[in-house]
Design a protein around this motif. Structure first.
Motif, PDB file in Angstrom:
ATOM      1  N   LEU A  21     100.085  59.804  33.041  1.00 48.07           N
ATOM      2  CA  LEU A  21     100.426  58.238  33.008  1.00 48.07           C
ATOM      3  C   LEU A  21      99.336  57.425  32.868  1.00 48.07           C
ATOM      4  O   LEU A  21      99.136  56.406  32.471  1.00 48.07           O
ATOM      5  N   LEU A  22      97.842  57.963  33.400  1.00 44.33           N
ATOM      6  CA  LEU A  22      96.820  57.547  33.575  1.00 44.33           C
ATOM      7  C   LEU A  22      95.606  58.317  33.510  1.00 44.33           C
ATOM      8  O   LEU A  22      94.554  58.622  34.057  1.00 44.33           O
ATOM      9  N   PRO A  23      95.372  58.830  32.035  1.00 45.24           N
ATOM     10  CA  PRO A  23      94.317  59.814  31.706  1.00 45.24           C
ATOM     11  C   PRO A  23      92.835  59.036  31.793  1.00 45.24           C
ATOM     12  O   PRO A  23      91.950  59.785  31.797  1.00 45.24           O
ATOM     13  N   GLU A  24      92.964  57.901  31.663  1.00 44.94           N
ATOM     14  CA  GLU A  24      91.724  56.984  31.758  1.00 44.94           C
ATOM     15  C   GLU A  24      91.034  57.119  33.127  1.00 44.94           C
ATOM     16  O   GLU A  24      89.870  56.840  33.034  1.00 44.94           O
ATOM     17  N   ALA A  25      91.691  57.399  34.093  1.00 49.58           N
ATOM     18  CA  ALA A  25      91.126  57.233  35.447  1.00 49.58           C
ATOM     19  C   ALA A  25      91.515  58.686  36.088  1.00 49.58           C
ATOM     20  O   ALA A  25      90.929  58.828  37.213  1.00 49.58           O
ATOM     21  N   ASP A  44      92.153  46.011  33.518  1.00 48.25           N
ATOM     22  CA  ASP A  44      93.151  46.555  32.615  1.00 48.25           C
ATOM     23  C   ASP A  44      93.788  47.883  32.839  1.00 48.25           C
ATOM     24  O   ASP A  44      94.833  48.089  32.216  1.00 48.25           O
ATOM     25  N   LEU A  45      93.446  48.591  33.795  1.00 52.17           N
ATOM     26  CA  LEU A  45      94.118  49.665  34.420  1.00 52.17           C
ATOM     27  C   LEU A  45      95.055  49.396  35.498  1.00 52.17           C
ATOM     28  O   LEU A  45      95.513  50.448  35.964  1.00 52.17           O
ATOM     29  N   ARG A  46      94.976  48.158  35.941  1.00 49.12           N
ATOM     30  CA  ARG A  46      95.857  47.973  37.207  1.00 49.12           C
ATOM     31  C   ARG A  46      97.232  48.454  36.956  1.00 49.12           C
ATOM     32  O   ARG A  46      97.926  48.773  37.662  1.00 49.12           O
ATOM     33  N   ARG A  47      97.745  47.710  35.980  1.00 47.46           N
ATOM     34  CA  ARG A  47      99.266  48.179  35.613  1.00 47.46           C
ATOM     35  C   ARG A  47      99.712  49.397  35.552  1.00 47.46           C
ATOM     36  O   ARG A  47     100.465  49.702  36.091  1.00 47.46           O
ATOM     37  N   PRO A  48      98.926  50.020  34.629  1.00 48.13           N
ATOM     38  CA  PRO A  48      99.282  51.443  34.398  1.00 48.13           C
ATOM     39  C   PRO A  48      99.196  52.384  35.940  1.00 48.13           C
ATOM     40  O   PRO A  48      99.677  53.373  36.235  1.00 48.13           O
ATOM     41  N   ALA A  54     103.770  54.740  41.468  1.00 48.33           N
ATOM     42  CA  ALA A  54     105.208  54.688  41.596  1.00 48.33           C
ATOM     43  C   ALA A  54     105.879  55.970  41.276  1.00 48.33           C
ATOM     44  O   ALA A  54     106.942  56.395  41.585  1.00 48.33           O
ATOM     45  N   ALA A  55     105.213  56.615  40.016  1.00 46.67           N
ATOM     46  CA  ALA A  55     105.980  57.773  39.747  1.00 46.67           C
ATOM     47  C   ALA A  55     105.410  59.115  40.216  1.00 46.67           C
ATOM     48  O   ALA A  55     106.028  59.973  39.964  1.00 46.67           O
ATOM     49  N   HIS A  62      97.963  56.800  45.829  1.00 46.97           N
ATOM     50  CA  HIS A  62      97.746  55.326  46.524  1.00 46.97           C
ATOM     51  C   HIS A  62      97.025  54.416  45.750  1.00 46.97           C
ATOM     52  O   HIS A  62      95.867  55.103  45.207  1.00 46.97           O
ATOM     53  N   LEU A  63      97.120  53.213  45.713  1.00 47.15           N
ATOM     54  CA  LEU A  63      96.409  52.152  45.073  1.00 47.15           C
ATOM     55  C   LEU A  63      96.008  51.307  46.313  1.00 47.15           C
ATOM     56  O   LEU A  63      96.804  50.557  46.761  1.00 47.15           O
TER      57      LEU A  63
END
Length: 92
Positions: A21-25, A44-48, A54-55, A62-63
């Motif tokens: 879901l978040l390969p950028e980070a 721009d990566l906060r929502r993903p 959540a997934a 954790h964020l």
């Protein structure tokens, strides 16, 4: 405010959903456990990132939101440390 990803290495079971879901980070090591990008998460990566948190089937991702003010992190009480009257002593 800045957000940072944090993983609970004990709780992580290596499902790899976060990296999908978040390969950028998030990358995965050879056992499927997440390797997180260092530093603050770009806006721009906060929502993903919230979606990835959540997934997580193990709830190990954790964020954390950290204030970017000039306050020192050394002043904050670490998690699990009791302060003041919670330890049974009187605050002086």
């Amino acid at each position: 405010m800045s957000d940072r990803l944090r993983v609970d290495p004990i709780g992580c079971q290596g499902h790899g959903v976060c990296a999908e879901l978040l390969p950028e980070a998030i990358a995965l090591d050879e056992w499927g456990h997440p390797l997180l990008a260092s530093g603050a998460l770009p806006d721009d990566l906060r929502r993903p990132a919230r979606r990835a948190v959540a997934a997580c089937p193990a709830r190990a991702l954790h964020l954390d939101r950290a204030a970017d003010s000039g306050r020192s992190a050394g002043r904050q009480t670490p998690p699990g440390v009791l302060t003041g009257n919670a330890q049974g002593g009187l605050a002086q």
